[in-house]
Enzyme design. Structure first.
Site, short mmCIF file in Angstrom:
data_model
loop_
_atom_site.label_atom_id
_atom_site.label_comp_id
_atom_site.label_asym_id
_atom_site.label_seq_id
_atom_site.Cartn_x
_atom_site.Cartn_y
_atom_site.Cartn_z
N GLU A 299 69.75 54.38 35.76
CA GLU A 299 69.95 55.14 36.86
C GLU A 299 71.17 54.84 37.82
O GLU A 299 71.85 55.74 37.98
CB GLU A 299 68.63 55.17 37.79
N ASP B 24 65.09 52.40 34.44
CA ASP B 24 65.02 52.78 36.05
C ASP B 24 64.62 51.45 36.54
O ASP B 24 63.56 50.94 36.43
CB ASP B 24 64.13 53.66 36.34
N ILE C 126 64.43 50.21 39.59
CA ILE C 126 63.31 50.67 40.75
C ILE C 126 62.75 52.09 40.54
O ILE C 126 63.60 53.15 41.11
CB ILE C 126 63.40 50.30 42.18
N ASP C 127 61.47 52.34 40.07
CA ASP C 127 61.22 53.69 39.89
C ASP C 127 60.11 53.67 41.09
O ASP C 127 58.96 53.01 41.12
CB ASP C 127 60.41 54.06 38.57
N THR D 202 61.64 54.19 44.43
CA THR D 202 62.68 53.47 45.65
C THR D 202 61.88 54.08 47.14
O THR D 202 61.98 53.18 48.00
CB THR D 202 64.08 53.95 45.49
N ASP E 260 63.25 58.14 34.33
CA ASP E 260 62.05 58.09 34.94
C ASP E 260 60.69 58.38 33.96
O ASP E 260 59.59 58.05 34.17
CB ASP E 260 61.78 59.35 35.86
MG LIG Z 1 65.20 54.43 40.41
#
Ligand SMILES: [Mg+2]
Length: 280
Positions: free
Chosen positions: A72, A92, A94-95, A97, A222
């Site tokens: 990402e 990803d 941090i899915d 944020t 995602d």
């Molecule tokens: Mg993310």
């Protein structure tokens, strides 16, 4: 080493890296979080997103130097987002944020691994809950090593449905998003929830805590990890039209059964959300 053994080695390494990445995120939650904007005032990124992605990619590249990556934050920085036949890690860091910056406890690391454009395994680490979801093609889905499966619910009127509601620049798209929720609530369904992490949403469907998740406007990073987990948990992942799922299409329905997926597909209207592999 045969291909299946080779991908097992990749998966084992991916799980270790995801666990370390989750630890970095938990530590960052203890400190001040400074927030930056990406495409809009509600599209947020933090230094942690970028640092965790660099860590994940370098840790994997060190061991598998010929593999490709779609991450990402790398794509946000201008890297290409094109899926090829080469073994590819779709990441990803941090899915969720927005959850992360508010310390709302659904924050995950999502990793999908494709070969010949097919997802071979998925890893989603919901790092505040410390739940490590994993699935390998044809080998089932697990949470912290324990097998998981979808609810199997076939009746939409008995379903709990997940989606995400975000700002839409186009007012027509915004209306469609809201109208879709209205159409489902009017069936009626048991409820709609928006936990804030697409990957966690798919894991909630995979372990039977929710019966379906639909979304338009998300990205391959995602979906890649979670889609494998739903499928291996006995669920179905389809396009929002009810047709075949396309990882680069930015939309999906993940459900406990084909019946529920098709019912949602009939009820919701689509709005244009582009493709991850479009030229721009
Ligand atoms: Mg993310």
């Amino acid at each position: 080493m045969s291909a299946p053994e080779r991908w097992s080695e990749c998966m084992d390494h991916g799980v270790r890296v995801a666990a370390d990445a989750g630890k970095m995120i938990r530590e960052a939650l203890e400190k001040d979080i400074s927030i930056m904007q990406k495409s809009s005032p509600v599209d947020l990124v933090t230094e942690t997103d970028q640092r965790v992605e660099s860590f994940i990619i370098s840790s994997i590249r060190e061991k598998f130097p010929t593999h490709s990556f779609i991450g990402e934050e790398s794509v946000a920085a201008g890297a290409p987002s094109v899926l090829t036949d080469n073994p590819t890690w779709i990441i990803d860091p941090i899915d969720g944020t927005t959850n992360f910056v508010h310390r709302f406890p659904f924050v995950s690391v999502s990793i999908g691994f494709t070969v010949n454009k097919e997802v071979e395994f998925g890893i989603v680490y919901s790092c505040v809950e410390e739940k490590m979801y994993t699935a390998r093609r044809g080998k089932g889905a697990f949470c912290n090593g324990v097998p998981i499966k979808v609810s199997g619910q076939e009746d939409i009127t008995k379903s709990l449905i997940l989606t995400e509601m975000g700002f839409k620049k186009d007012p027509e798209n915004f209306k469609t998003m809201m109208a879709n929720m209205e159409a489902l609530l009017a069936i009626p369904v048991h409820g709609i929830r928006a936990p804030g992490s697409a990957a966690v949403n798919m894991c909630l469907v995979a372990c039977g805590a929710a019966d379906a998740y639909y979304h338009m406007g998300i990205h391959c990073w995602d979906m890649a990890g979670g889609a494998a987990i739903v499928t291996e948990a006995g669920g179905v992942v389809v396009d929002v039209t009810g047709g075949s799922f396309d990882l680069m299409s930015r939309r999906l329905i993940a459900a406990s059964s084909r019946t529920v997926a098709e019912h949602i597909a009939q009820k919701i209207r689509q709005f244009p959300c582009g493709r991850d592999d479009a030229e721009n």
